[in-house]
Scaffold this motif. Structure first.
Motif, PDB file in Angstrom:
ATOM      1  N   THR A 119     -14.797   5.683 -11.077  1.00 28.96           N
ATOM      2  CA  THR A 119     -15.591   4.992 -10.058  1.00 28.96           C
ATOM      3  C   THR A 119     -17.012   4.760 -10.560  1.00 28.96           C
ATOM      4  O   THR A 119     -17.644   3.755 -10.224  1.00 28.96           O
ATOM      5  CB  THR A 119     -15.631   5.828  -8.773  1.00 28.96           C
ATOM      6  OG1 THR A 119     -14.309   6.252  -8.443  1.00 28.96           O
ATOM      7  CG2 THR A 119     -16.201   5.029  -7.619  1.00 28.96           C
ATOM      8  N   VAL A 175      -9.302   2.461 -13.674  1.00 32.41           N
ATOM      9  CA  VAL A 175     -10.298   3.107 -12.821  1.00 32.41           C
ATOM     10  C   VAL A 175      -9.619   4.253 -12.070  1.00 32.41           C
ATOM     11  O   VAL A 175      -8.816   4.024 -11.167  1.00 32.41           O
ATOM     12  CB  VAL A 175     -10.909   2.108 -11.814  1.00 32.41           C
ATOM     13  CG1 VAL A 175     -11.938   2.820 -10.925  1.00 32.41           C
ATOM     14  CG2 VAL A 175     -11.546   0.933 -12.536  1.00 32.41           C
ATOM     15  N   ASP A 203     -10.028   6.770  -9.481  1.00 33.30           N
ATOM     16  CA  ASP A 203     -10.952   6.935  -8.359  1.00 33.30           C
ATOM     17  C   ASP A 203     -10.456   8.055  -7.453  1.00 33.30           C
ATOM     18  O   ASP A 203      -9.700   7.829  -6.505  1.00 33.30           O
ATOM     19  CB  ASP A 203     -11.062   5.619  -7.580  1.00 33.30           C
ATOM     20  CG  ASP A 203     -12.063   5.694  -6.439  1.00 33.30           C
ATOM     21  OD1 ASP A 203     -12.857   6.652  -6.417  1.00 33.30           O
ATOM     22  OD2 ASP A 203     -12.043   4.798  -5.579  1.00 33.30           O
ATOM     23  N   ASP A 211      -6.720   0.025 -10.628  1.00 33.21           N
ATOM     24  CA  ASP A 211      -7.328   1.107  -9.850  1.00 33.21           C
ATOM     25  C   ASP A 211      -6.250   2.101  -9.437  1.00 33.21           C
ATOM     26  O   ASP A 211      -5.187   1.711  -8.949  1.00 33.21           O
ATOM     27  CB  ASP A 211      -7.973   0.562  -8.575  1.00 33.21           C
ATOM     28  CG  ASP A 211      -9.250  -0.207  -8.829  1.00 33.21           C
ATOM     29  OD1 ASP A 211      -9.424  -0.694  -9.961  1.00 33.21           O
ATOM     30  OD2 ASP A 211     -10.062  -0.323  -7.902  1.00 33.21           O
ATOM     31  N   ARG A 228      -6.016   5.486  -6.982  1.00 35.46           N
ATOM     32  CA  ARG A 228      -6.695   6.391  -6.044  1.00 35.46           C
ATOM     33  C   ARG A 228      -5.691   6.886  -5.012  1.00 35.46           C
ATOM     34  O   ARG A 228      -4.742   6.173  -4.649  1.00 35.46           O
ATOM     35  CB  ARG A 228      -7.878   5.702  -5.359  1.00 35.46           C
ATOM     36  CG  ARG A 228      -7.525   4.571  -4.419  1.00 35.46           C
ATOM     37  CD  ARG A 228      -8.765   4.007  -3.731  1.00 35.46           C
ATOM     38  NE  ARG A 228      -9.768   3.544  -4.665  1.00 35.46           N
ATOM     39  CZ  ARG A 228      -9.766   2.311  -5.225  1.00 35.46           C
ATOM     40  NH1 ARG A 228      -8.812   1.444  -4.929  1.00 35.46           N
ATOM     41  NH2 ARG A 228     -10.700   1.965  -6.060  1.00 35.46           N
ATOM     42  N   TRP A 234     -13.176   4.375  -0.157  1.00 35.43           N
ATOM     43  CA  TRP A 234     -13.777   3.549  -1.221  1.00 35.43           C
ATOM     44  C   TRP A 234     -14.355   2.272  -0.649  1.00 35.43           C
ATOM     45  O   TRP A 234     -15.025   1.515  -1.288  1.00 35.43           O
ATOM     46  CB  TRP A 234     -12.747   3.253  -2.307  1.00 35.43           C
ATOM     47  CG  TRP A 234     -11.564   2.456  -1.875  1.00 35.43           C
ATOM     48  CD1 TRP A 234     -10.558   2.839  -1.061  1.00 35.43           C
ATOM     49  CD2 TRP A 234     -11.270   1.107  -2.260  1.00 35.43           C
ATOM     50  NE1 TRP A 234      -9.649   1.826  -0.903  1.00 35.43           N
ATOM     51  CE2 TRP A 234     -10.068   0.746  -1.636  1.00 35.43           C
ATOM     52  CE3 TRP A 234     -11.918   0.152  -3.053  1.00 35.43           C
ATOM     53  CZ2 TRP A 234      -9.494  -0.519  -1.789  1.00 35.43           C
ATOM     54  CZ3 TRP A 234     -11.342  -1.091  -3.210  1.00 35.43           C
ATOM     55  CH2 TRP A 234     -10.128  -1.430  -2.578  1.00 35.43           C
TER      56      TRP A 234
END
Length: 243
Positions: free
Chosen positions: A142, A183, A185, A235, A237, A243
């Motif tokens: 992040t 990413v 996150d 991404d 997560r 987020w």
């Protein structure tokens, strides 16, 4: 070099994400070449991969040192096999107020989390371009999208590695080398999170923290993508992460 072998090189094969990625590629028949600065810390991972029927080689290497990176890549390419995929997975997430941060620590974090990524990806990319194929994957965070208070050094490094990945993807994609940035996150299921943040770790039972094995599945997915539908940025997560 044994052209019949396919090598997955994991730079920063720690006990969680990096190790899980190495095991995932080994299960697919790749030779797992894994690095940390301490060879002793790699032994449990090497033994696990071999016990599961895979082939693994460990290297004590400092990815911030150009000569060590060159030696590592040369050794693997010469004595083991072609590097088909390289994963850069060094983190260096060390919080500190901007008022207290030192130049030495700021520079070291940048060296570990950004400059080392340049050195290793450049060395491997040169080999991949020569063969006309390959995959380079960067572990992001992040912090590579927005800098939080108290994380100036880490955010600067992660912004840098993301920009490096973007530039490489645009240059090397037309040469049939897939470059992608992941990413991550959210908190990962590690001993550090368990011991240091028990309230956060309690989310595990609700699938509220990232499982390293599931992260590794996504890295394999990126590598296995057909080139008519390559992903650059992915991404990852937990469903409950804000987020």
């Amino acid at each position: 070099m044994n052209e019949n072998k396919k090598v997955a090189l994991i730079i920063g094969a720690g006990d969680a994400t990096g190790g899980a990625i190495a095991r995932r590629f080994a299960r697919e028949g790749y030779v797992a070449c894994v690095t940390r600065r301490s060879l002793d810390k790699l032994q449990p991972l090497l033994e696990q991969i071999r016990d599961e029927g895979g082939e693994a080689h460990g290297f004590a290497s400092d990815a911030r040192r150009e000569e060590q990176v060159a030696e590592l890549v040369e050794h693997i390419e010469r004595d083991i096999g072609p590097i088909e995929v390289m994963v850069f997975n060094i983190g260096a997430n060390v919080p500190c107020s901007i008022l207290d941060e030192t130049a030495r620590k700021y520079f070291k974090i940048w060296e570990m989390a950004c400059f080392a990524g340049f050195l290793t990806s450049q060395a491997v990319a040169r080999r991949m371009v020569g063969r006309g194929r390959g995959t380079i994957l960067f572990t992001g965070a992040t912090a590579g999208l927005r800098g939080a208070a108290g994380f100036a050094a880490f955010a600067g490094a992660k912004h840098g590695i993301r920009a490096l990945a973007q530039s490489m993807a645009r240059e090397l994609g037309p040469l049939n080398v897939h470059v992608a940035h992941v990413v991550v996150d959210g908190a990962i299921d590690t001993a550090f999170i368990r011991d240091s943040f028990p309230e956060l770790y309690a989310r595990k039972d609700q699938d509220g923290i990232l499982d390293p094995e599931h992260i590794a599945d996504s890295y394999w997915f990126l590598h296995a993508q057909p080139r008519d539908a390559w992903t650059f940025e992915l991404d990852l997560r937990p469903w409950m992460e804000r987020w």
